[in-house]
Structures are given as structure tokens and as C-alpha cells.
Design a protein around this motif. Structure first.
Motif, mmCIF file in Angstrom:
data_model
loop_
_atom_site.group_PDB
_atom_site.id
_atom_site.type_symbol
_atom_site.label_atom_id
_atom_site.label_comp_id
_atom_site.label_asym_id
_atom_site.label_seq_id
_atom_site.Cartn_x
_atom_site.Cartn_y
_atom_site.Cartn_z
ATOM 1 N N GLN A 7 11.514 10.332 -2.905
ATOM 2 C CA GLN A 7 11.403 9.481 -1.792
ATOM 3 C C GLN A 7 9.943 8.985 -1.692
ATOM 4 O O GLN A 7 9.075 9.698 -1.914
ATOM 5 N N PRO A 8 9.627 7.628 -1.346
ATOM 6 C CA PRO A 8 8.454 7.056 -0.918
ATOM 7 C C PRO A 8 7.780 7.646 0.242
ATOM 8 O O PRO A 8 8.586 8.066 1.121
ATOM 9 N N LEU A 9 6.429 7.468 0.565
ATOM 10 C CA LEU A 9 5.881 8.165 1.339
ATOM 11 C C LEU A 9 5.284 6.974 2.542
ATOM 12 O O LEU A 9 4.638 5.933 1.870
ATOM 13 N N SER A 10 5.284 6.902 3.753
ATOM 14 C CA SER A 10 4.658 6.004 4.557
ATOM 15 C C SER A 10 2.886 6.349 4.447
ATOM 16 O O SER A 10 2.675 7.669 4.205
ATOM 17 N N LEU A 11 2.236 5.567 4.791
ATOM 18 C CA LEU A 11 0.905 5.733 5.054
ATOM 19 C C LEU A 11 0.340 5.119 6.313
ATOM 20 O O LEU A 11 0.613 3.901 6.586
ATOM 21 N N GLU A 12 -0.530 5.893 7.061
ATOM 22 C CA GLU A 12 -0.891 5.102 8.241
ATOM 23 C C GLU A 12 -2.389 5.644 8.332
ATOM 24 O O GLU A 12 -2.735 6.605 8.270
ATOM 25 N N ILE A 13 -3.392 4.633 8.671
ATOM 26 C CA ILE A 13 -4.546 4.904 8.652
ATOM 27 C C ILE A 13 -5.160 4.684 10.109
ATOM 28 O O ILE A 13 -4.667 3.300 10.691
ATOM 29 N N LYS A 14 -5.707 5.384 10.735
ATOM 30 C CA LYS A 14 -6.209 5.035 12.107
ATOM 31 C C LYS A 14 -7.692 5.353 12.603
ATOM 32 O O LYS A 14 -8.426 6.421 12.087
ATOM 33 N N GLU A 15 -8.128 4.155 12.865
ATOM 34 C CA GLU A 15 -9.694 4.185 13.288
ATOM 35 C C GLU A 15 -10.398 5.102 12.122
ATOM 36 O O GLU A 15 -11.286 5.968 12.409
ATOM 37 N N LEU A 16 -10.452 4.614 10.869
ATOM 38 C CA LEU A 16 -11.041 5.172 9.745
ATOM 39 C C LEU A 16 -12.545 4.447 9.691
ATOM 40 O O LEU A 16 -12.642 3.212 9.719
ATOM 41 N N THR A 17 -13.538 5.433 9.718
ATOM 42 C CA THR A 17 -14.937 5.032 9.755
ATOM 43 C C THR A 17 -15.597 5.991 8.625
ATOM 44 O O THR A 17 -15.371 7.215 8.737
ATOM 45 N N VAL A 18 -16.427 5.156 7.482
ATOM 46 C CA VAL A 18 -16.909 5.881 6.615
ATOM 47 C C VAL A 18 -18.237 5.606 6.358
ATOM 48 O O VAL A 18 -18.715 4.471 6.339
ATOM 49 N N ARG A 19 -19.206 6.481 6.599
ATOM 50 C CA ARG A 19 -20.762 6.525 6.554
ATOM 51 C C ARG A 19 -21.034 7.073 5.337
ATOM 52 O O ARG A 19 -20.824 8.279 5.027
ATOM 53 N N CYS A 20 -22.104 6.559 4.469
ATOM 54 C CA CYS A 20 -22.954 7.208 3.612
ATOM 55 C C CYS A 20 -23.945 7.117 4.007
ATOM 56 O O CYS A 20 -24.734 6.663 4.977
ATOM 57 N N ARG A 21 -25.182 7.435 3.060
ATOM 58 C CA ARG A 21 -26.635 7.632 3.212
ATOM 59 C C ARG A 21 -27.088 6.189 3.545
ATOM 60 O O ARG A 21 -27.934 6.014 4.400
ATOM 61 N N ASP A 22 -26.630 5.182 2.840
ATOM 62 C CA ASP A 22 -27.098 3.754 3.025
ATOM 63 C C ASP A 22 -26.488 2.959 4.026
ATOM 64 O O ASP A 22 -27.074 2.103 4.343
ATOM 65 N N GLY A 23 -25.563 3.618 4.812
ATOM 66 C CA GLY A 23 -24.986 2.695 6.071
ATOM 67 C C GLY A 23 -23.652 3.011 5.980
ATOM 68 O O GLY A 23 -22.996 3.839 5.567
ATOM 69 N N ILE A 24 -22.845 1.990 6.822
ATOM 70 C CA ILE A 24 -21.418 2.198 7.167
ATOM 71 C C ILE A 24 -20.873 1.253 5.894
ATOM 72 O O ILE A 24 -20.961 0.551 5.478
ATOM 73 N N ARG A 25 -19.718 1.998 5.513
ATOM 74 C CA ARG A 25 -18.849 1.584 4.371
ATOM 75 C C ARG A 25 -17.571 1.040 4.822
ATOM 76 O O ARG A 25 -17.059 -0.029 4.400
ATOM 77 N N VAL A 26 -16.980 1.916 5.648
ATOM 78 C CA VAL A 26 -15.725 1.148 6.372
ATOM 79 C C VAL A 26 -15.868 1.445 7.989
ATOM 80 O O VAL A 26 -16.367 2.518 8.334
ATOM 81 N N LYS A 27 -15.639 0.366 8.765
ATOM 82 C CA LYS A 27 -15.908 0.068 10.040
ATOM 83 C C LYS A 27 -14.610 0.300 10.670
ATOM 84 O O LYS A 27 -13.902 -0.758 10.798
ATOM 85 N N ASN A 28 -14.049 1.456 11.562
ATOM 86 C CA ASN A 28 -13.024 1.576 12.231
ATOM 87 C C ASN A 28 -11.815 0.792 11.865
ATOM 88 O O ASN A 28 -11.084 0.009 12.610
ATOM 89 N N VAL A 29 -11.077 1.216 10.582
ATOM 90 C CA VAL A 29 -10.107 0.233 10.058
ATOM 91 C C VAL A 29 -8.801 0.991 10.478
ATOM 92 O O VAL A 29 -8.596 2.554 10.180
ATOM 93 N N SER A 30 -7.883 0.421 10.909
ATOM 94 C CA SER A 30 -6.565 0.775 11.209
ATOM 95 C C SER A 30 -5.526 -0.094 10.311
ATOM 96 O O SER A 30 -5.742 -1.044 10.470
ATOM 97 N N LEU A 31 -4.573 0.497 9.642
ATOM 98 C CA LEU A 31 -3.657 -0.034 9.070
ATOM 99 C C LEU A 31 -2.245 0.657 8.460
ATOM 100 O O LEU A 31 -2.640 2.011 8.544
ATOM 101 N N SER A 32 -1.178 0.091 8.420
ATOM 102 C CA SER A 32 -0.202 1.271 7.828
ATOM 103 C C SER A 32 0.612 0.309 6.990
ATOM 104 O O SER A 32 0.605 -0.721 6.975
ATOM 105 N N VAL A 33 1.226 1.153 6.196
ATOM 106 C CA VAL A 33 2.452 0.786 5.116
ATOM 107 C C VAL A 33 3.544 1.461 5.419
ATOM 108 O O VAL A 33 3.568 2.771 5.491
ATOM 109 N N THR A 34 4.739 0.820 5.475
ATOM 110 C CA THR A 34 5.977 1.574 5.592
ATOM 111 C C THR A 34 6.388 2.127 4.182
ATOM 112 O O THR A 34 6.042 1.688 3.042
ATOM 113 N N ALA A 35 7.161 3.233 4.146
ATOM 114 C CA ALA A 35 7.593 3.786 3.032
ATOM 115 C C ALA A 35 8.366 2.922 1.990
ATOM 116 O O ALA A 35 9.149 2.036 2.517
#
Lengths: 269, 232
Positions: A7-35
Motif C-alpha cells: 500500500q502507498p503512504l500519504s505524506l503531509e507536512i505541516k509548517e515545517l521550518t528548518v534552521r541551521c547555523r547559517d540561517g533558515i533553510r525551509v520557511k514554514n512549508v506546508s504541503l501534502s500528497v495523497t497516497a
């Protein structure tokens, strides 16, 4: 527990923010993909594609210096609540690096932890090699060292290795980078066959709009770690709503840089 | 127009379309004038000039296909090139209709006309104004002007139907083959002018696609080109 293969799996990303030492890499990203769907994460270098893919299978949390906020739901379950072993089994991230000497062991290496009988492993290796379109080419020299310098062969073997366990979510991080156009077509064809088998949802990170249009029904355009716009490939390519998407697709880099600059200024207090 | 990878090619296509539009407007104007003044030399000039319009259509089509093949335009560039391909087809048809009108002028020759031509020049100037405005709207991406062009098609259709009734009357009188023949020829002219206005409406509708990505955004009232007078 995640839904087991095939069975395939669905994916949902909610308000993802990724920071590293040099700064913000991902800013508040929300997206989804159905299975069972496909999504292309399209964007230039440093737009946050890899970070999102790595966050989806939990690998990003293991990278030192990364701070991650937000939620990743696989099959509706927060990925923090899924065991690392299960996450690695059900979410396959293609890493185009050789782990073994022969075509057979290159694919079988991913099946080791399942401790299946040898016959079953052989059947799965053959299935995976057939699906990526390599079986005829390698069946007579399965146990002989292969040419690791052939990038197409290496990449297709790594793809076979990744799908051998039938991951419900297949993550491809710019998988055809550096390949010539005909090898790229061969790789894309293999992914289309995998999709048709119906066991995997596919997220494909790419820098090329052409490729995004060919491989995915849905496209999310990322720029500077921000989700600028997403939608069906047809709508996005024919009538993008955001001027940054328009500039990226038409190659108007001067305008894209100018727009990105003004965006940055706006977001600063 | 953006500053992206297709800028130069799209600029060139645009310039060619403007040239083609100017030739078509001139052809319609001259065909009408030749008919009114029974100027056979001018009518022949219109007929001969159609080759230039056809040639330009082929040049623009080749430029569009080259752009599609080599640069794979996307987003606004994609809409611009597909719109260009549609617009030149409409312009080429308008050129054909201008030629058809000039051919009628040649056929009528210098024989006295059955009636003074009043409504045909009116119809002609309305159609010509629509062609001019539709090209203007296309160049400036002016949706309001495009919408006006679509609205202007209604009075053209109405006038055509009026002319249809009048000329049908001449034909039905019977008895005089020359009169009936002239009436039929003038009816064809009216029909050609009405079709030219329809092609201008098509161009105006494409402006909606250029700007909004949706042909139906302009001409939302749904004024459709009339199929034939018989269906009125």
C-alpha cells in the motif's frame, strides 16, 4: 504501525521550518500528497528541496546543527511516533551511492534486515531489477563486479535497491543530476513504471521545470526555502499565479532576484 | 513581456503580427473602397496583396514553431506563443475575406448598382474598427478594450441581418437576373464583413487567455459568432 506493503503512504507536512547555523533553510512549508500520487518539488539550488525530503524520512533530525519545527505526518502518523526501523523500511530515500560490488548484492543489501530466505531475496532482486528496466542487461552477470563508473547503471541499481522493499513513500532527491538526456529518459521511464505498480507515493525533487512537468501531476515550487506556489503541473506551467514562479519558468532571473530581494525586505521587521 | 529566455523571439513574433495586422486592415479598407468606388485596379491590388499576408502567416508560424521546439516556453511565454499561433490564423482568414470582397468588386465591374451602398460601408467601418481594436487590445494586453470588441460584435450581427432581409427582398422580386445576381453578391460581401468581425472577436477573446489564462474571461456574456443568417 504504518500500512504494510504494497500500500502507498500519504505524506503531509505541516509548517515545517528548518534552521541551521547559517540561517533558515525551509520557511514554514506546508504541503501534502495523497497516497499513490506524485509531487515534484521544483526549485533552484538551495531552495529547500533536499531538506524537505530528508525531513520526510527522519534523516534530517540526525544531521548535527539542524533545528526542525513543524510536523511530518506519514499515513497520518507523526514521524516521531514511528520507529526508525519502520521509517527506513516504509520510506525509501534514493541515495545514489554504491554500497556493494555486484549488481545482485547492490540490490539485495536493502533486504538484509528482513532476514528472508535466499530464494525470496532472489525473487525480490529480480522483481526490482525488472521494474527499473535492468534485468535483461545484468541477468547474466548478476554476481560479477559491475562498472561503477557508469552513472546510469549505478543510479538504476540504486533505484532498484531503494524499491526492493516496496517502500510506500519513495523520495528522490534530484536523482538524474548530471545524467545525459537519454539516461534521464530511461530513469524517468523506470519511475513511471514504479508509479504504475501502485505501491509507492513519489516525491521527486528537481531543478528542471521540464522534468517536473514530465514526472509529476502536482508541482510545488520552492524558492529560498519558501513554498511559493503549488498546483497541478498543467495550471502551474500555463498560468502561474506568483510572479516568482512566472520568472523562474520563463528564465527571467533578473526579475526573480529582484522579487526575492523585495520579499526578503518585506519579511524583515 | 518579461525579460526571460524567449524575449527576443517573442518580440520579433509580435512585430511580425503587427505588420500582418496592418496589411489585413489595409486590405479590408481597400476592398471596401474598391467596391464603393468601383475601382477595379484597387480591387486587383487587394487580390494580389493576399499573398503577402499568407506569406507573413507562414513566417510567423515558423518562428512560433522554432520557439516551441528550441526554447520550450512556459507560463506567460507559452501563452504568448500559442496565442500568436491562433491570432495569425484569424488574421489570415480576414485577409481571405478582404480578397473575397475585392473579387465581388471585380465581378460587379462598372455596371450601375441596384441601390446606393449605405449599410455595407457602415458594416465595413464597424468591422474594421473591431479589427483595429482587437489588435490594439492584443498588443497592449488590454482586457477592457478586448471586452468592448466582443460587445461590438452584436450591432454588426444585427446590421448584417437587416441587410440580409433587404437583399433577400431584391432576390425574391424575381424577373431580373442581373439585379438578383448583384443582390446575392452584396449579400456575400455583408457575410464576409460579418465573418471578419467574428475573427476580431476571436482575437479579443484570446487576450483574456493571455492575461488570465482563460479564454472565457473575456466575452463572459457569451456573445458567440453567429452561425448563419438562416438560424436567426
Amino acid at each position: 504501525m504504518l500500512t504494510p506493503p504494497p500500500q502507498p503512504l500519504s505524506l503531509e507536512i505541516k509548517e515545517l521550518t528548518v534552521r541551521c547555523r547559517d540561517g533558515i533553510r525551509v520557511k514554514n512549508v506546508s504541503l501534502s500528497v495523497t497516497a499513490g500520487g506524485t509531487l515534484a518539488l521544483m526549485g533552484p539550488v538551495n531552495s529547500g528541496k533536499s531538506e524537505i525530503l530528508w525531513a520526510a524520512n527522519g534523516l534530517l533530525a540526525e544531521v548535527p546543527g539542524m533545528s526542525i519545527t513543524g510536523q511530518v505526518l506519514i499515513d497520518g502518523i507523526d514521524n516521531h511516533n514511528i520507529s526508525v526501523k519502520e521509517l527506513r523500511h516504509r520510506v525509501g530515500l534514493l541515495i545514489p551511492v554504491s554500497l556493494s560490488r555486484t549488481p545482485y548484492s547492490e540490490v539485495a543489501v536493502s533486504l538484509r534486515s528482513l532476514s528472508s530466505p535466499a530464494q525470496e531475496v532472489a525473487a525480490k532482486v529480480e522483481w526490482a531489477l525488472r521494474l527499473v528496466g535492468l534485468w535483461k542487461e545484468v541477468r547474466d552477470r548478476l554476481h560479477q563486479p559491475y562498472n561503477h563508473a557508469d552513472p546510469t547503471l549505478l543510479r538504476l541499481l540504486c533505484l532498484a535497491r531503494t524499491i526492493a522493499r516496496q517502500p510506500g513513500l519513495l523520495l528522490l532527491d534530484d536523482p538524474t543530476r548530471g545524467l545525459d538526456s537519454i539516461s534521464r529518459a530511461r530513469f524517468e521511464d523506470a519511475v513511471v513504471r514504479i508509479l504504475a505498480e501502485g505501491f509507492a507515493t513519489i516525491i521527486w525533487g528537481t531543478r528542471e521545470p521540464d522534468q517536473a512537468g514530465r514526472v509529476a501531476g502536482q508541482i510545488a515550487f520552492l524558492y529560498n526555502g519558501e513554498l511559493v506556489e503549488s498546483g497541478s503541473a498543467r495550471c502551474l506551467f500555463e498560468f502561474p499565479r506568483d510572479p516568482r514562479t512566472e520568472s523562474f519558468l520563463t528564465g527571467d532571473y533578473r526579475r526573480l532576484y529582484a522579487l526575492a530581494g523585495s520579499e526578503k525586505r518585506r519579511s524583515q521587521p | 513581456m518579461n525579460e526571460g529566455r524567449c524575449r527576443l523571439e517573442l518580440d520579433a513574433i509580435h512585430q511580425y503580427i503587427l505588420r500582418m495586422g496592418a496589411l489585413v486592415e489595409e486590405a479590408i479598407h481597400n476592398a471596401d473602397k474598391a467596391l464603393m468606388t468601383q475601382d477595379l485596379a484597387l480591387a486587383r491590388k487587394v487580390v494580389a496583396g493576399d499573398d503577402d499576408i499568407d506569406q507573413l502567416e507562414k513566417v510567423i508560424e515558423a518562428l512560433c514553431l522554432e520557439l516551441l521546439a528550441l526554447k520550450r516556453p512556459l507560463a506567460g511565454d507559452l501563452r504568448a506563443v500559442t496565442t500568436a499561433l491562433k491570432v495569425i490564423t484569424d488574421l489570415e482568414r480576414m485577409g481571405d475575406h478582404a480578397t473575397n470582397i475585392a473579387e465581388v468588386a471585380l465581378k460587379l465591374g462598372e455596371a450601375p448598382l441596384i441601390k446606393p451602398l449605405i449599410d455595407i460601408p457602415r458594416l465595413s467601418s464597424m468591422a474594421l474598427q473591431m479589427v483595429h481594436s482587437s489588435l490594439d487590445a492584443f498588443v497592449r494586453r488590454d482586457v477592457e478594450l478586448a471586452e468592448k470588441v466582443c460587445r461590438d460584435d452584436l450591432p454588426v450581427d444585427r446590421l448584417y441581418f437587416e441587410l440580409y432581409d433587404v437583399l433577400l427582398g431584391f432576390i425574391m422580386e424575381g424577373g431580373d437576373k442581373i439585379r438578383a445576381g448583384q443582390a446575392l453578391s452584396l449579400l456575400l460581401v455583408a457575410r464576409f464583413l460579418e465573418r471578419i468581425a467574428d475573427h476580431a472577436t476571436n482575437i479579443a477573446e484570446r487576450v483574456g487567455y493571455l492575461v488570465y489564462g482563460d479564454c472565457n474571461r473575456v466575452n463572459q456574456s457569451g456573445v458567440k459568432p453567429t452561425a448563419s443568417a438562416e438560424t436567426k
